[in-house]
Scaffold this motif. Structure first.
Motif, PDB file in Angstrom:
ATOM      1  N   ASP A  82      -0.276  -7.028   4.892  1.00 47.74           N
ATOM      2  CA  ASP A  82      -1.013  -6.048   5.693  1.00 47.74           C
ATOM      3  C   ASP A  82      -0.058  -5.016   6.296  1.00 47.74           C
ATOM      4  O   ASP A  82      -0.324  -3.812   6.263  1.00 47.74           O
ATOM      5  N   ARG A  83       1.042  -5.491   6.850  1.00 46.56           N
ATOM      6  CA  ARG A  83       2.009  -4.582   7.491  1.00 46.56           C
ATOM      7  C   ARG A  83       2.680  -3.685   6.456  1.00 46.56           C
ATOM      8  O   ARG A  83       2.931  -2.508   6.708  1.00 46.56           O
ATOM      9  N   PHE A  84       2.981  -4.253   5.289  1.00 49.30           N
ATOM     10  CA  PHE A  84       3.590  -3.450   4.237  1.00 49.30           C
ATOM     11  C   PHE A  84       2.627  -2.367   3.762  1.00 49.30           C
ATOM     12  O   PHE A  84       3.007  -1.209   3.600  1.00 49.30           O
ATOM     13  N   LEU A  85       1.364  -2.742   3.535  1.00 47.29           N
ATOM     14  CA  LEU A  85       0.374  -1.767   3.079  1.00 47.29           C
ATOM     15  C   LEU A  85       0.165  -0.663   4.110  1.00 47.29           C
ATOM     16  O   LEU A  85       0.009   0.512   3.759  1.00 47.29           O
ATOM     17  N   HIS A  86       0.167  -1.020   5.381  1.00 43.11           N
ATOM     18  CA  HIS A  86       0.007  -0.012   6.428  1.00 43.11           C
ATOM     19  C   HIS A  86       1.173   0.959   6.409  1.00 43.11           C
ATOM     20  O   HIS A  86       0.991   2.184   6.456  1.00 43.11           O
ATOM     21  N   ALA A  87       2.398   0.421   6.328  1.00 36.74           N
ATOM     22  CA  ALA A  87       3.583   1.289   6.301  1.00 36.74           C
ATOM     23  C   ALA A  87       3.584   2.169   5.058  1.00 36.74           C
ATOM     24  O   ALA A  87       3.887   3.370   5.125  1.00 36.74           O
ATOM     25  N   LEU A  88       3.213   1.597   3.911  1.00 39.74           N
ATOM     26  CA  LEU A  88       3.198   2.348   2.659  1.00 39.74           C
ATOM     27  C   LEU A  88       2.149   3.458   2.714  1.00 39.74           C
ATOM     28  O   LEU A  88       2.418   4.603   2.319  1.00 39.74           O
ATOM     29  N   THR A  89       0.962   3.141   3.210  1.00 40.67           N
ATOM     30  CA  THR A  89      -0.118   4.126   3.281  1.00 40.67           C
ATOM     31  C   THR A  89       0.236   5.260   4.235  1.00 40.67           C
ATOM     32  O   THR A  89       0.017   6.437   3.928  1.00 40.67           O
ATOM     33  N   GLU A  90       0.778   4.910   5.377  1.00 47.61           N
ATOM     34  CA  GLU A  90       1.143   5.919   6.373  1.00 47.61           C
ATOM     35  C   GLU A  90       2.225   6.856   5.842  1.00 47.61           C
ATOM     36  O   GLU A  90       2.127   8.084   5.977  1.00 47.61           O
ATOM     37  N   GLN A  91       3.246   6.284   5.218  1.00 42.41           N
ATOM     38  CA  GLN A  91       4.341   7.111   4.712  1.00 42.41           C
ATOM     39  C   GLN A  91       3.915   7.908   3.484  1.00 42.41           C
ATOM     40  O   GLN A  91       4.370   9.039   3.291  1.00 42.41           O
ATOM     41  N   ALA A  92       3.049   7.342   2.651  1.00 43.88           N
ATOM     42  CA  ALA A  92       2.556   8.077   1.484  1.00 43.88           C
ATOM     43  C   ALA A  92       1.727   9.274   1.921  1.00 43.88           C
ATOM     44  O   ALA A  92       1.845  10.376   1.364  1.00 43.88           O
ATOM     45  N   ASP A  93       0.878   9.079   2.923  1.00 42.76           N
ATOM     46  CA  ASP A  93       0.045  10.174   3.423  1.00 42.76           C
ATOM     47  C   ASP A  93       0.895  11.330   3.925  1.00 42.76           C
ATOM     48  O   ASP A  93       0.543  12.503   3.745  1.00 42.76           O
ATOM     49  N   ALA A  94       2.036  11.005   4.522  1.00 44.66           N
ATOM     50  CA  ALA A  94       2.897  12.047   5.069  1.00 44.66           C
ATOM     51  C   ALA A  94       3.496  12.945   3.992  1.00 44.66           C
ATOM     52  O   ALA A  94       3.910  14.078   4.277  1.00 44.66           O
ATOM     53  N   ILE A  95       3.543  12.457   2.747  1.00 48.58           N
ATOM     54  CA  ILE A  95       4.088  13.278   1.658  1.00 48.58           C
ATOM     55  C   ILE A  95       3.003  13.646   0.638  1.00 48.58           C
ATOM     56  O   ILE A  95       3.292  13.996  -0.501  1.00 48.58           O
ATOM     57  N   GLY A  96       1.737  13.549   1.060  1.00 55.27           N
ATOM     58  CA  GLY A  96       0.642  14.008   0.214  1.00 55.27           C
ATOM     59  C   GLY A  96       0.222  13.059  -0.888  1.00 55.27           C
ATOM     60  O   GLY A  96      -0.387  13.475  -1.864  1.00 55.27           O
ATOM     61  N   LEU A  97       0.512  11.773  -0.744  1.00 51.82           N
ATOM     62  CA  LEU A  97       0.105  10.776  -1.734  1.00 51.82           C
ATOM     63  C   LEU A  97      -0.952   9.849  -1.133  1.00 51.82           C
ATOM     64  O   LEU A  97      -1.027   9.681   0.087  1.00 51.82           O
ATOM     65  N   ARG A  98      -1.732   9.243  -2.007  1.00 48.63           N
ATOM     66  CA  ARG A  98      -2.772   8.321  -1.570  1.00 48.63           C
ATOM     67  C   ARG A  98      -2.527   6.939  -2.159  1.00 48.63           C
ATOM     68  O   ARG A  98      -1.881   6.806  -3.191  1.00 48.63           O
ATOM     69  N   ILE A  99      -3.081   5.937  -1.487  1.00 55.06           N
ATOM     70  CA  ILE A  99      -2.987   4.567  -1.955  1.00 55.06           C
ATOM     71  C   ILE A  99      -4.370   4.096  -2.386  1.00 55.06           C
ATOM     72  O   ILE A  99      -5.343   4.226  -1.635  1.00 55.06           O
ATOM     73  N   LEU A 100      -4.474   3.568  -3.599  1.00 50.24           N
ATOM     74  CA  LEU A 100      -5.721   2.999  -4.100  1.00 50.24           C
ATOM     75  C   LEU A 100      -5.546   1.493  -4.190  1.00 50.24           C
ATOM     76  O   LEU A 100      -4.680   1.001  -4.910  1.00 50.24           O
ATOM     77  N   LEU A 101      -6.363   0.763  -3.440  1.00 52.11           N
ATOM     78  CA  LEU A 101      -6.313  -0.694  -3.461  1.00 52.11           C
ATOM     79  C   LEU A 101      -7.301  -1.237  -4.479  1.00 52.11           C
ATOM     80  O   LEU A 101      -8.416  -0.727  -4.610  1.00 52.11           O
ATOM     81  N   ASP A 297       8.994  -1.143   7.178  1.00 52.78           N
ATOM     82  CA  ASP A 297       8.994   0.325   7.137  1.00 52.78           C
ATOM     83  C   ASP A 297      10.064   0.829   6.175  1.00 52.78           C
ATOM     84  O   ASP A 297       9.838   1.782   5.414  1.00 52.78           O
ATOM     85  N   GLU A 298      11.225   0.179   6.212  1.00 52.14           N
ATOM     86  CA  GLU A 298      12.314   0.579   5.321  1.00 52.14           C
ATOM     87  C   GLU A 298      12.003   0.201   3.873  1.00 52.14           C
ATOM     88  O   GLU A 298      12.362   0.940   2.945  1.00 52.14           O
ATOM     89  N   VAL A 299      11.323  -0.923   3.684  1.00 53.16           N
ATOM     90  CA  VAL A 299      10.903  -1.317   2.334  1.00 53.16           C
ATOM     91  C   VAL A 299       9.947  -0.276   1.768  1.00 53.16           C
ATOM     92  O   VAL A 299      10.097   0.189   0.626  1.00 53.16           O
ATOM     93  N   ALA A 300       8.947   0.124   2.559  1.00 50.01           N
ATOM     94  CA  ALA A 300       7.971   1.119   2.108  1.00 50.01           C
ATOM     95  C   ALA A 300       8.653   2.442   1.784  1.00 50.01           C
ATOM     96  O   ALA A 300       8.337   3.089   0.771  1.00 50.01           O
ATOM     97  N   ALA A 301       9.596   2.854   2.620  1.00 46.61           N
ATOM     98  CA  ALA A 301      10.321   4.108   2.374  1.00 46.61           C
ATOM     99  C   ALA A 301      11.093   4.025   1.066  1.00 46.61           C
ATOM    100  O   ALA A 301      11.134   4.987   0.280  1.00 46.61           O
TER     101      ALA A 301
END
Length: 341
Positions: A82-101, A297-301
């Protein structure tokens, strides 16, 4: 509610045409540098973001990353994903990408889902989690020339350093070694380890960190007596803790491969022994025992950096090993050198 800025607004503020704004977004090299800078300043000041559907039509890309939503086995281990997905989604959104689950019943079903999503042009890349020995998903994605990054090393297959298989992982061996060393620094020596059954790449790595620290401290003899294994549940950890305590009457402390196992040890010992877990879940904070944080957060980055460098630039490493951090808490805090400096 104020409306979102449009390309017309950007063109008006920058004093250029809509086509010029479009060129800056899609073909910046054909725009003069001073004009390009003026348009980008207008974009930043307005907070404008290109419409995803329109961008997909222009580029034939979805700007979407697919990732399987694993079933939650229990509330403790499930919080990591859950925490990884949240970090990944948040950081992806910041660079114009989306996450599809998406969901799948297992690796083979996940591969079928890969094919469906690729055929429908729904995603541009995949992130894989829960890697394991002989994982067939990576081989399939490589064979079909798909962009992907795994959260976890390619356990058990001969592509640990294959540039086609980009991965980000947490150095569990280093994390458990640091946890064990912190207890040794306190002068404790009878430090038990609760781990998973042999054969898990991640579990074997974490067990190795405990062995490394104990051996380096001259305590390498008889380590088998100080180790117990259990599946990753609190009840199984309680039973394993019972076996360990019955065998080692003067046990000083316990290091565990997960917070689930650590919680079982804490409950079974009544909090009488220092216990250190792994994953730094909300449970470890609520119960007050120390734990190793994976720095998700660093893993997601790292995952996003590798995905956005899909062509594999020569100066970008295709594999990243994140060093975790020991989070100290509880009524039996492990002493670490840095804490006294």
């Amino acid at each position: 509610m104020s409306k979102l800025p449009t390309v017309h607004d950007v063109a008006r503020v920058a004093g250029v045409s809509r086509q010029t704004v479009s060129n800056v977004l899609n073909s910046p090299d054909i725009v003069r540098p001073d004009t390009r800078d003026r348009v980008r300043r207008a974009i930043d000041s307005l907070g404008y973001r290109p419409h995803a559907s329109a961008r997909r039509l222009r580029t034939q890309k979805s700007s979407t990353i697919g990732i399987r939503l694993d079933p939650m086995l229990d509330g403790i281990s499930g919080s990591i994903l859950d925490r990884f997905l949240h970090a990944l989604t948040e950081q992806a959104d910041a660079i114009g990408l989306r996450i599809l689950l998406f969901t799948a019943t297992g690796p083979e079903d996940e591969i079928r889902q890969f094919g469906r999503l690729i055929d429908g042009s729904d995603v541009d890349a995949f992130v894989l989690t829960s890697t394991f020995h002989g994982d067939p998903r990576t081989e399939w994605l490589i064979e079909h020339e798909q962009t992907f990054v795994t959260f976890g090393r390619p356990w058990g297959i001969d592509d640990m350093n294959d540039p086609r298989h980009a991965w980000v992982d947490v150095d569990g061996r280093a994390g458990v070694r640091a946890a064990t060393e912190s207890l040794l620094y306190r002068g404790l020596s009878r430090i038990g380890f609760l781990g998973w059954p042999a054969g898990s790449g991640t579990g074997d790595e974490r067990s190795g960190g405990w062995r490394d620290a104990m051996t380096a401290a001259g305590l390498g003899e008889g380590l088998e007596m100080l180790q117990e294994t259990a599946v990753d549940t609190v009840s199984a950890a309680r039973e394993a803790s019972d076996r360990l305590i019955a065998r080692i009457g003067d046990l000083d402390a316990v290091v565990a491969a997960s917070d689930s196992l650590a919680l079982g040890a804490v409950v079974q010992t009544g909090g009488a022994l220092p216990v250190i877990g792994f994953d730094n879940t909300p449970v470890s904070a609520a119960m007050g025992f120390s734990s190793v944080d994976q720095r998700l957060d660093e893993v997601a980055a790292g995952v996003l950096a590798l995905l956005t460098d899909a062509e594999g630039s020569a100066d970008v490493a295709r594999h990243r090993l994140i060093t975790p951090e020991l989070v100290v808490r509880s009524s039996h805090p492990p002493m670490v050198p840095d804490a006294r400096m």
